[in-house]
Design an enzyme around this catalytic site. Sequence first.
Site, PDB file in Angstrom:
ATOM      1  N   ASP A  67       0.823  -1.215   0.000  1.00 56.05           N
ATOM      2  CA  ASP A  67       0.000   0.000   0.000  1.00 56.05           C
ATOM      3  C   ASP A  67       0.857   1.265   0.000  1.00 56.05           C
ATOM      4  O   ASP A  67       0.372   2.356   0.326  1.00 56.05           O
ATOM      5  CB  ASP A  67      -0.915   0.015   1.240  1.00 56.05           C
ATOM      6  CG  ASP A  67      -2.068  -0.963   1.132  1.00 56.05           C
ATOM      7  OD1 ASP A  67      -2.313  -1.472   0.029  1.00 56.05           O
ATOM      8  OD2 ASP A  67      -2.725  -1.221   2.161  1.00 56.05           O
ATOM      9  N   ASP A  76      -5.338  -8.384  14.808  1.00 54.25           N
ATOM     10  CA  ASP A  76      -4.820  -9.699  15.164  1.00 54.25           C
ATOM     11  C   ASP A  76      -5.483 -10.246  16.432  1.00 54.25           C
ATOM     12  O   ASP A  76      -5.909 -11.401  16.489  1.00 54.25           O
ATOM     13  CB  ASP A  76      -3.301  -9.649  15.326  1.00 54.25           C
ATOM     14  CG  ASP A  76      -2.820  -8.450  16.145  1.00 54.25           C
ATOM     15  OD1 ASP A  76      -3.664  -7.676  16.644  1.00 54.25           O
ATOM     16  OD2 ASP A  76      -1.597  -8.293  16.294  1.00 54.25           O
TER      17      ASP A  76
END
Length: 487
Positions: free
Chosen positions: A92, A240
């Site tokens: 990105d 996460d």
Amino acid sequence: MEVIVIIAYLIPTLILFSYSCAQLSLVWKYWKKRRKENKNPSPNIINLPSKLPLVTIQLPIYNELYVVERLIEAVCRFDYPQNRLEIQVLDDSTDETVEIIARNVQFYQAQGFDIRHIRRTHREGFKAGALAYGLTLAKGEFIAIFDADFVPNPDFLTQTLPHFSNVQVGVVQTRWVHLNESYSLITLLQAFGLDGHFIVEQGGRNAGGHFINFNGTAGIWRKTCIHDAGGWSADTLTEDLDLSYRAQLRGWQFVYLENVATPAELPATMPALKSQQYRWMKGAAECARKNLTKVVHSPTVRISTKIYGVFHLLNSGVFLAVFIMALASVPILVITVFEPKYNYLFGIFSIFQLSFLMLLAFYGTTHYRHKTFGQFVWQLPFFLTVIMGLSLHNAIAAAEGYLGKKTPFVRTPKWGIVQSKDGWQRKNYLVKSLNWLTIAEILLAAYFAAAVGLGLYWHSYQMTVLHAMLALGFGFVSFYSVKHSLS
């Protein structure tokens, strides 16, 4: 007024004592498991299957010009057949990192690697969005993930994949070790704290069969586990931890491998450390807001696992307790000096000083396993001092998470710093932290230094050590915040 101050001091102290008890119980679980392993020194060896599974390696990247080449080289050195390996560089980036990745991908493609440079038209969802997008293209049965600052060892897959022989295992997480631990006092103290998490917390929870978390990197997922748990979500800053709890609530098992170490680079400046801490603390609070009631009300989760899950999810709230306790400690000093009838409070509060003994056991286990006692003697009090100095910063992050205030994902800069001669001063991605928070930390250092002076003047020494640690901690954090912002 005295009652309000006493309550403001007592409640956070009780919270910290409870948290320390939970940490001590993890020490017990950890050593209980170690004793079992010592009684059975030749456990059954789990081998890789005869037909090796296809593995996708995901490398989420955003403006990492100093370390991305090192990472790509490391994963291309894996001791695993090229025809069973897919590498996704999920890029990105908006700077020259794009060209560095393109050049390296072309180089390794020419050597026969199935490696792709994957670009999105937007950065929606940040890291979680990049992982989710890559998953739609992934061919592998298993998904290994590495952040840009990691340098996994060649045997990573051969050490982790055998544990998926149990079809209920959804994640295998390895222990972080530190490329630049000795670079500075800041990196040394970070390593001290992280080692406690990766040895005792992860090891103790896993030993007790309780929920642990994938640490965002240096681990490997079964792809069906990700899908079954609902996939990656960007509604918290710690995607996460969020996915880990959703997966374990669905019945998936996690395996933690203490003896498989994966090297990584630690933030080298105080502003960079604060950026990382802010994301971790706020993200954990957001995950608690999202998943705590699901854990508590789950009909399939054991009571003991629910209790450990509550402590785990509310972990960042400890900094709220530390900060409130610290602020209230100075009025407590004044009250006990001018109202002697309250001196009995010190007798009650002294009970909670057992928390320090519990922390001795917790971090002492860490050093006994992997380091030296000489380091431990001075690092523990210094680490606790700096943690106190970060309490305002981390308390604000946790409060924002609990209150649902949304902020964008802010990456932690990495500069490829490993040796003492490496510098960060003239590199890109420098974070500045000269703001109202730094000014507040300077004022707090003065506040607690004055408390030390008052205690000595009044011959009231019960809180002198605490106030000295707070003054030093806030002074340390604010000093390096200023120094590293101006360098």
